[in-house]
Design a protein around this motif. Structure first.
Motif, mmCIF file in Angstrom:
data_model
loop_
_atom_site.group_PDB
_atom_site.id
_atom_site.type_symbol
_atom_site.label_atom_id
_atom_site.label_comp_id
_atom_site.label_asym_id
_atom_site.label_seq_id
_atom_site.Cartn_x
_atom_site.Cartn_y
_atom_site.Cartn_z
ATOM 1 N N UNK A 154 -0.157 12.992 78.758
ATOM 2 C CA UNK A 154 -0.328 11.773 79.559
ATOM 3 C C UNK A 154 -1.817 11.404 79.671
ATOM 4 N N UNK A 155 -2.662 12.419 79.811
ATOM 5 C CA UNK A 155 -4.113 12.145 79.861
ATOM 6 C C UNK A 155 -4.594 11.573 78.530
ATOM 7 N N UNK A 156 -4.171 12.232 77.426
ATOM 8 C CA UNK A 156 -4.632 11.801 76.097
ATOM 9 C C UNK A 156 -4.135 10.395 75.779
ATOM 10 N N UNK A 157 -2.895 10.103 76.192
ATOM 11 C CA UNK A 157 -2.312 8.778 75.898
ATOM 12 C C UNK A 157 -3.130 7.654 76.528
ATOM 13 N N UNK A 158 -3.765 7.959 77.642
ATOM 14 C CA UNK A 158 -4.567 6.912 78.304
ATOM 15 C C UNK A 158 -5.903 6.697 77.594
ATOM 16 N N UNK A 159 -6.274 7.651 76.716
ATOM 17 C CA UNK A 159 -7.611 7.571 76.107
ATOM 18 C C UNK A 159 -7.582 7.168 74.631
ATOM 19 N N UNK A 160 -6.500 7.548 73.942
ATOM 20 C CA UNK A 160 -6.478 7.390 72.472
ATOM 21 C C UNK A 160 -5.313 6.512 72.026
ATOM 22 N N UNK A 161 -5.271 6.209 70.711
ATOM 23 C CA UNK A 161 -4.210 5.354 70.146
ATOM 24 C C UNK A 161 -3.165 6.229 69.451
ATOM 25 N N UNK A 162 -1.894 5.878 69.636
ATOM 26 C CA UNK A 162 -0.806 6.658 69.055
ATOM 27 C C UNK A 162 -0.696 6.435 67.550
ATOM 28 N N UNK A 163 -0.708 7.539 66.830
ATOM 29 C CA UNK A 163 -0.449 7.501 65.385
ATOM 30 C C UNK A 163 0.505 8.658 65.073
ATOM 31 N N UNK A 164 1.807 8.373 64.963
ATOM 32 C CA UNK A 164 2.781 9.429 64.668
ATOM 33 C C UNK A 164 3.809 8.880 63.697
ATOM 34 N N UNK A 165 3.864 9.519 62.500
ATOM 35 C CA UNK A 165 4.752 8.936 61.484
ATOM 36 C C UNK A 165 5.819 9.884 60.980
ATOM 37 N N UNK A 166 5.859 11.122 61.533
ATOM 38 C CA UNK A 166 6.947 12.026 61.134
ATOM 39 C C UNK A 166 6.662 12.898 59.938
ATOM 40 N N UNK A 167 5.493 12.761 59.333
ATOM 41 C CA UNK A 167 5.061 13.702 58.288
ATOM 42 C C UNK A 167 3.716 14.246 58.745
ATOM 43 N N UNK A 168 3.681 15.559 59.009
ATOM 44 C CA UNK A 168 2.465 16.131 59.594
ATOM 45 C C UNK A 168 1.230 15.784 58.775
ATOM 46 N N UNK A 169 1.325 15.892 57.453
ATOM 47 C CA UNK A 169 0.147 15.668 56.601
ATOM 48 C C UNK A 169 -0.434 14.287 56.840
ATOM 49 N N UNK A 170 0.420 13.285 56.903
ATOM 50 C CA UNK A 170 -0.072 11.905 57.097
ATOM 51 C C UNK A 170 -0.683 11.763 58.487
ATOM 52 N N UNK A 171 -0.071 12.402 59.476
ATOM 53 C CA UNK A 171 -0.575 12.296 60.848
ATOM 54 C C UNK A 171 -1.874 13.081 61.023
ATOM 55 N N UNK A 172 -1.938 14.270 60.431
ATOM 56 C CA UNK A 172 -3.179 15.060 60.499
ATOM 57 C C UNK A 172 -4.307 14.306 59.801
ATOM 58 N N UNK A 173 -3.973 13.632 58.688
ATOM 59 C CA UNK A 173 -5.028 12.921 57.956
ATOM 60 C C UNK A 173 -5.585 11.747 58.764
ATOM 61 N N UNK A 174 -4.767 11.186 59.642
ATOM 62 C CA UNK A 174 -5.285 10.148 60.557
ATOM 63 C C UNK A 174 -6.373 10.768 61.450
ATOM 64 N N UNK A 175 -6.082 11.973 61.981
ATOM 65 C CA UNK A 175 -7.059 12.619 62.870
ATOM 66 C C UNK A 175 -8.302 13.028 62.087
ATOM 67 N N UNK A 176 -8.119 13.499 60.850
ATOM 68 C CA UNK A 176 -9.281 13.863 60.026
ATOM 69 C C UNK A 176 -10.151 12.634 59.738
ATOM 70 N N UNK A 177 -9.505 11.492 59.527
ATOM 71 C CA UNK A 177 -10.242 10.279 59.150
ATOM 72 C C UNK A 177 -10.926 9.615 60.347
ATOM 73 N N UNK A 178 -10.183 9.558 61.470
ATOM 74 C CA UNK A 178 -10.679 8.773 62.615
ATOM 75 C C UNK A 178 -11.113 9.648 63.791
ATOM 76 N N UNK A 179 -10.765 10.943 63.736
ATOM 77 C CA UNK A 179 -11.031 11.786 64.913
ATOM 78 C C UNK A 179 -9.847 11.699 65.863
ATOM 79 N N UNK A 180 -9.444 12.857 66.385
ATOM 80 C CA UNK A 180 -8.330 12.856 67.329
ATOM 81 C C UNK A 180 -7.603 14.186 67.316
ATOM 82 N N UNK A 181 -6.318 14.128 67.652
ATOM 83 C CA UNK A 181 -5.535 15.358 67.793
ATOM 84 C C UNK A 181 -4.112 15.133 67.314
ATOM 85 N N UNK A 182 -3.575 16.146 66.614
ATOM 86 C CA UNK A 182 -2.155 16.179 66.244
ATOM 87 C C UNK A 182 -1.563 17.451 66.830
#
Ligand code: P6P
Length: 281
Positions: free
Chosen positions: A182-210
């Motif tokens: 709930x804390x993180x949701x207030x600070x960051x943008x949701x990126x979840x697509x159901x394939x870990x690799x694609x979601x992790x690569x979002x965090x690697x590219x833009x910064x964030x957490x999976x």
């Protein structure tokens, strides 16, 4: 060892166009299930068989293991390779991104993450890319007909996180994880697509957490240590981020002896992983 690691990474790159090309016509579920009890697509089995052929025949590779098969395969002497042949294959029916994950251990399987000598993933997105971590450095390539063309020679997680993606169903999250989410949701943008690799690569590219956290219904979470937790933890840590099972680096998690051991998986910017560990009771 270096030559063997080179050969393994190149073999996965060369297999990528064949895996991608083999997706068409293999979008149906087979009657079988994998060792984790998950339904198998024809594409899962095809990618697994192809990778065993390509990797098992490399001089210096001793064991091959896959998320899609029950047992470890003895293929000679040397390093152990563990793969998730088609991570996120349920995205195939909806035509969304998927990946192939590779872990190379200098120990018999199941092995501790600290024995990794390399890890990589192929991302079947608009472009087929490959991200490779070796000796503390993460390098990204575009794959053109299986050829590795360098695009970034030192991938680093951006300092300011932007995105998050959390797996599992919200009602199934333990209260402590839900409070963190709930804390993180207030600070960051949701990126979840159901394939870990694609979601992790979002965090690697833009910064964030999976995260695919521990769930009330599954205290060890969903993802597998040998094929997903260790390699992705290694890649994100080599890129300057952090990983955790909730209390320690994924690379420090003791293998139980079950090649399909599951682990709660959290990776991303160090500050976000520190906050996560502080949140979990
Ligand atoms: P859910 C894909 O099946 C996978 O193993 C990971 O790639 C992904 O992060 C997760 O499971 C998705 O799980 O429960 O959201 O379908």
């Amino acid at each position: 060892m270096e030559r063997t690691v080179d050969a393994v990474v190149e073999a996965v790159a060369e297999a990528a166009p064949d895996i991608r090309g083999g997706l068409i016509g293999r979008r149906s579920y087979r009657d079988s299930a994998n060792a984790s009890g998950e339904r198998q697509l024809a594409a899962d089995v095809y990618a697994d068989q192809l990778l065993e052929e390509r990797l098992g025949g490399i001089d210096g590779v001793g064991e091959y293991a896959s998320e899609e098969r029950q047992e470890i395969v003895d293929v000679g002497e040397g390093l152990s390779v563990a793969v998730d042949p088609l991570d996120g294959s349920s995205n195939l029916k909806s035509n969304n991104a998927m990946g192939t994950i590779l872990a190379v251990y200098d120990d018999d399987l199941p092995a501790a993450g600290e024995t990794l000598v390399a890890a990589a993933f192929v991302l079947y997105g608009p472009i087929t890319s490959m991200t490779v971590a070796r000796e503390g450095v993460v390098t990204e390539y575009e794959l053109v007909d299986g050829e590795m063309q360098l695009t970034e020679d030192a991938v680093e997680l951006p300092a300011d996180p932007v995105v998050y993606g959390f797996g599992g169903r919200v009602p199934d999250w333990p209260d402590d994880f839900e409070s963190y989410a709930r804390d993180v949701e207030r600070e960051l943008k949701l990126r979840y697509g159901g394939a870990m690799i694609a979601d992790v690569n979002q965090a690697l590219e833009y910064g964030g957490v999976f995260a695919y956290p521990a769930l009330e219904s599954a205290p060890n979470g969903k993802l597998r240590l040998q094929f997903e937790g260790n390699p992705i933890g290694y890649i994100v840590e080599c890129a300057g981020g952090a990983s955790s099972d909730g209390s320690q680096s994924l690379l420090e998690v003791e293998p139980t002896g079950d090649i399909h051991q599951r682990v709660p998986l959290h990776v991303g910017n160090e500050s976000l992983i520190e906050r996560l560990e502080a949140s979990l009771d």
